[in-house]
Design a protein around this motif. Structure first.
Motif, mmCIF file in Angstrom:
data_model
loop_
_atom_site.group_PDB
_atom_site.id
_atom_site.type_symbol
_atom_site.label_atom_id
_atom_site.label_comp_id
_atom_site.label_asym_id
_atom_site.label_seq_id
_atom_site.Cartn_x
_atom_site.Cartn_y
_atom_site.Cartn_z
ATOM 1 N N ASP A 75 0.819 -1.211 0.000
ATOM 2 C CA ASP A 75 0.000 0.000 0.000
ATOM 3 C C ASP A 75 0.855 1.263 0.000
ATOM 4 O O ASP A 75 0.591 2.209 -0.743
ATOM 5 C CB ASP A 75 -0.943 0.010 1.202
ATOM 6 C CG ASP A 75 -1.809 1.256 1.246
ATOM 7 O OD1 ASP A 75 -2.491 1.532 0.235
ATOM 8 O OD2 ASP A 75 -1.783 1.963 2.268
ATOM 9 N N MET A 76 1.887 1.268 0.813
ATOM 10 C CA MET A 76 2.720 2.462 0.922
ATOM 11 C C MET A 76 3.561 2.705 -0.329
ATOM 12 O O MET A 76 3.924 3.843 -0.619
ATOM 13 C CB MET A 76 3.603 2.382 2.159
ATOM 14 C CG MET A 76 2.799 2.472 3.450
ATOM 15 S SD MET A 76 3.842 2.532 4.903
ATOM 16 C CE MET A 76 4.445 4.222 4.808
ATOM 17 N N CYS A 77 3.871 1.643 -1.079
ATOM 18 C CA CYS A 77 4.778 1.777 -2.234
ATOM 19 C C CYS A 77 4.091 1.620 -3.584
ATOM 20 O O CYS A 77 4.747 1.753 -4.624
ATOM 21 C CB CYS A 77 5.907 0.760 -2.111
ATOM 22 S SG CYS A 77 6.958 1.032 -0.666
ATOM 23 N N LYS A 78 2.797 1.363 -3.610
ATOM 24 C CA LYS A 78 2.124 1.067 -4.882
ATOM 25 C C LYS A 78 2.160 2.217 -5.874
ATOM 26 O O LYS A 78 2.163 1.989 -7.084
ATOM 27 C CB LYS A 78 0.687 0.607 -4.642
ATOM 28 C CG LYS A 78 -0.255 1.674 -4.115
ATOM 29 C CD LYS A 78 -1.630 1.096 -3.852
ATOM 30 C CE LYS A 78 -2.605 2.163 -3.416
ATOM 31 N NZ LYS A 78 -2.594 2.416 -1.996
ATOM 32 N N ALA A 79 2.223 3.447 -5.406
ATOM 33 C CA ALA A 79 2.272 4.589 -6.321
ATOM 34 C C ALA A 79 3.595 4.638 -7.087
ATOM 35 O O ALA A 79 3.622 5.060 -8.243
ATOM 36 C CB ALA A 79 2.060 5.892 -5.556
ATOM 37 N N VAL A 80 4.684 4.178 -6.460
ATOM 38 C CA VAL A 80 5.985 4.203 -7.136
ATOM 39 C C VAL A 80 6.311 2.880 -7.831
ATOM 40 O O VAL A 80 7.171 2.842 -8.701
ATOM 41 C CB VAL A 80 7.140 4.587 -6.166
ATOM 42 C CG1 VAL A 80 6.965 5.999 -5.660
ATOM 43 C CG2 VAL A 80 7.256 3.608 -5.024
#
Length: 157
Positions: free
Chosen positions: A127-132
């Motif tokens: 969840d914390m890294c899905k944008a990158v």
């Protein structure tokens, strides 16, 4: 681990563990989140704009272990005496390896709590890294060791 009982009418219910002897029980589960090398470096260097990804995932995993019976139907609520969630950044495979240990003295095992801790820690990392890095994968969540109860000591080969 709560066993499910199906009664004569086909209804599921929690297994009655009141007659089981209390013993020290422990379970270790593992899993991993694989990602791009750049994402792993971002985590390692504490460069993520959302903060310390590992520490947030650690707290999420511990909290999840404590709430397992709220998430898994028919799972007994347990008084855990220890929960630890540890992470290893594996640059060779570009994965974050997660290990959870749950421990208690009680009448039923803690495999589900350890598995839940690893799962939620992995989901938090995702969840914390899905944008990158939307192509990350969560892999290999499994119990690797358990101690206590009728089975005694078991370790995955």
């Amino acid at each position: 681990m709560a066993l499910t009982h199906i009664d004569k009418q086909g209804q599921a219910s929690m297994v009655d563990v009141s007659e089981k002897v209390q013993s020290q029980r422990q379970a270790v589960a593992q899993g991993r989140v694989c990602m791009k090398q750049e994402t792993l470096e971002l985590i390692a260097n504490h460069g993520h704009k959302k903060g310390d990804v590992i520490q947030v995932a650690r707290i999420a995993g511990i909290q999840a272990a404590k709430k397992t019976s709220d998430l898994i139907p028919l799972c007994h609520p347990l008084m855990l005496s220890k929960v630890s969630v540890d992470f290893e950044l594996n640059t060779e495979s570009s994965c974050v390896e997660i290990t959870a240990l749950c421990k208690l003295t009680g009448q039923t095992g803690v495999e589900m709590e350890a598995l839940t801790a690893v799962s939620v820690a992995a989901l938090t990392l995702f969840d914390m890294c899905k944008a990158v890095d939307p192509g990350m994968t969560i892999e290999g969540i499994q119990v690797v060791e358990k101690q206590g109860g009728k089975t005694g000591h078991w370790r995955k080969q």
